[in-house]
Design a protein around this motif. Sequence first.
Motif, PDB file in Angstrom:
ATOM      1  N   GLN A 189       0.815  -1.208   0.000  1.00  0.00           N
ATOM      2  CA  GLN A 189       0.000   0.000   0.000  1.00  0.00           C
ATOM      3  C   GLN A 189       0.857   1.270   0.000  1.00  0.00           C
ATOM      4  O   GLN A 189       0.641   2.179  -0.805  1.00  0.00           O
ATOM      5  CB  GLN A 189      -0.909  -0.024   1.238  1.00  0.00           C
ATOM      6  N   GLU A 190       1.840   1.324   0.864  1.00  0.00           N
ATOM      7  CA  GLU A 190       2.683   2.518   0.950  1.00  0.00           C
ATOM      8  C   GLU A 190       3.462   2.729  -0.338  1.00  0.00           C
ATOM      9  O   GLU A 190       3.560   3.847  -0.855  1.00  0.00           O
ATOM     10  CB  GLU A 190       3.640   2.389   2.135  1.00  0.00           C
ATOM     11  N   THR A 191       4.002   1.649  -0.906  1.00  0.00           N
ATOM     12  CA  THR A 191       4.761   1.748  -2.151  1.00  0.00           C
ATOM     13  C   THR A 191       3.884   2.212  -3.300  1.00  0.00           C
ATOM     14  O   THR A 191       4.306   3.012  -4.156  1.00  0.00           O
ATOM     15  CB  THR A 191       5.387   0.384  -2.499  1.00  0.00           C
ATOM     16  N   LEU A 192       2.647   1.728  -3.340  1.00  0.00           N
ATOM     17  CA  LEU A 192       1.715   2.122  -4.397  1.00  0.00           C
ATOM     18  C   LEU A 192       1.439   3.616  -4.337  1.00  0.00           C
ATOM     19  O   LEU A 192       1.491   4.316  -5.360  1.00  0.00           O
ATOM     20  CB  LEU A 192       0.421   1.315  -4.272  1.00  0.00           C
ATOM     21  N   TRP A 193       1.133   4.135  -3.156  1.00  0.00           N
ATOM     22  CA  TRP A 193       0.902   5.571  -3.012  1.00  0.00           C
ATOM     23  C   TRP A 193       2.140   6.362  -3.427  1.00  0.00           C
ATOM     24  O   TRP A 193       2.026   7.373  -4.126  1.00  0.00           O
ATOM     25  CB  TRP A 193       0.527   5.891  -1.568  1.00  0.00           C
ATOM     26  N   ASP A 194       3.314   5.913  -2.993  1.00  0.00           N
ATOM     27  CA  ASP A 194       4.541   6.623  -3.349  1.00  0.00           C
ATOM     28  C   ASP A 194       4.732   6.675  -4.864  1.00  0.00           C
ATOM     29  O   ASP A 194       5.136   7.697  -5.424  1.00  0.00           O
ATOM     30  CB  ASP A 194       5.757   5.941  -2.707  1.00  0.00           C
ATOM     31  N   ARG A 195       4.426   5.567  -5.536  1.00  0.00           N
ATOM     32  CA  ARG A 195       4.600   5.524  -6.988  1.00  0.00           C
ATOM     33  C   ARG A 195       3.589   6.429  -7.687  1.00  0.00           C
ATOM     34  O   ARG A 195       3.933   7.137  -8.647  1.00  0.00           O
ATOM     35  CB  ARG A 195       4.466   4.086  -7.481  1.00  0.00           C
ATOM     36  N   VAL A 196       2.344   6.417  -7.228  1.00  0.00           N
ATOM     37  CA  VAL A 196       1.316   7.274  -7.823  1.00  0.00           C
ATOM     38  C   VAL A 196       1.724   8.739  -7.703  1.00  0.00           C
ATOM     39  O   VAL A 196       1.598   9.527  -8.656  1.00  0.00           O
ATOM     40  CB  VAL A 196      -0.048   7.028  -7.140  1.00  0.00           C
ATOM     41  N   ILE A 197       2.244   9.113  -6.539  1.00  0.00           N
ATOM     42  CA  ILE A 197       2.669  10.497  -6.324  1.00  0.00           C
ATOM     43  C   ILE A 197       3.883  10.821  -7.174  1.00  0.00           C
ATOM     44  O   ILE A 197       3.950  11.880  -7.820  1.00  0.00           O
ATOM     45  CB  ILE A 197       2.955  10.724  -4.829  1.00  0.00           C
TER      46      ILE A 197
END
Length: 308
Positions: free
Chosen positions: A190-198
């Motif tokens: 979850q954290e990695t996904l948000w970081d990538r989207v940003i």
Amino acid sequence: MNAHYSRLKRDVLIAGILLVLVGAGLIWKREDKGNAAPVDKAAAAEGAASANTRSSDAERPIAARGAPQWQFPVRSEAETKALQARAEAGDAAAQRELAWAYDRCWIMSLDPAGYPRQIHVMASLLPSPRAAAIIEQAGRALMKECAGLDDGQRIPMDAITLWMQQAARGGDLEAIAMTWRPNNTHALEQETLWDRVIAEGNAEALHALINVYQAEEINRRFGDVLTRDDASSALLLAACRLGKDCGPGSVFMRTMCTAAGACADASYETFLMGQLPVAEREVLQRQVEAVLQKLQRKGWASTVPLLP
């Protein structure tokens, strides 16, 4: 407009947004204990429309005055076939777009002959002749687009989920966000996904992340600037500001109109803010600003000015 009514009205609009976001076939059921599955809003909308067709109030005439000058977008039959060909050839972005096309057309495909009447019924319940004219136009645009999808045949719900999952496996970030749930073979943490989207500045993927399964991560990242009641609203508006097309005449507003009865020749932000008293509008605007500032500090460089 009293506070209770305005809160109820906005909740309805946000529910409509989530319907547009997750659609008929993309509502994932949580199997882990203590997490109830969300309501299938698309199925509920279908049931409500069917019930309305039996109402005697549905027979009152619709005035077509004040129709918008623009036309809702329609993907032509040739464009649809080209999209399907690209999806079948392995283009992940095309696979995601095809999934969304199936998603938009799914309910209509259940009863194509009855869909015009459902739209007419919804139009009869809208608060103004202008809104009624807009939904009639939106319904015609959707029917035209859907007629070119699989030659207008009934759409299996699996077609929506399978194409979106295939797009996710192919690396499409919006599809990965759209299908996120624990233990997916193609899921990022979850954290990695948000970081990538940003980091990628992907407004469509940000929009997809704003769902019930991301509440904990949303609170972790934005809890200092968002209230619980306004979190979804503020993040949705931020996604629109950052590049998701939520403008007047967009596919998004077309779907908001046909799926949730939110029909206006305005952007989603203008429409939503117009439902709120000044005090609530100002609070929400401040929260949207705060989200944009946090995203910019985290590396999202494409923030845009606030609307007046």
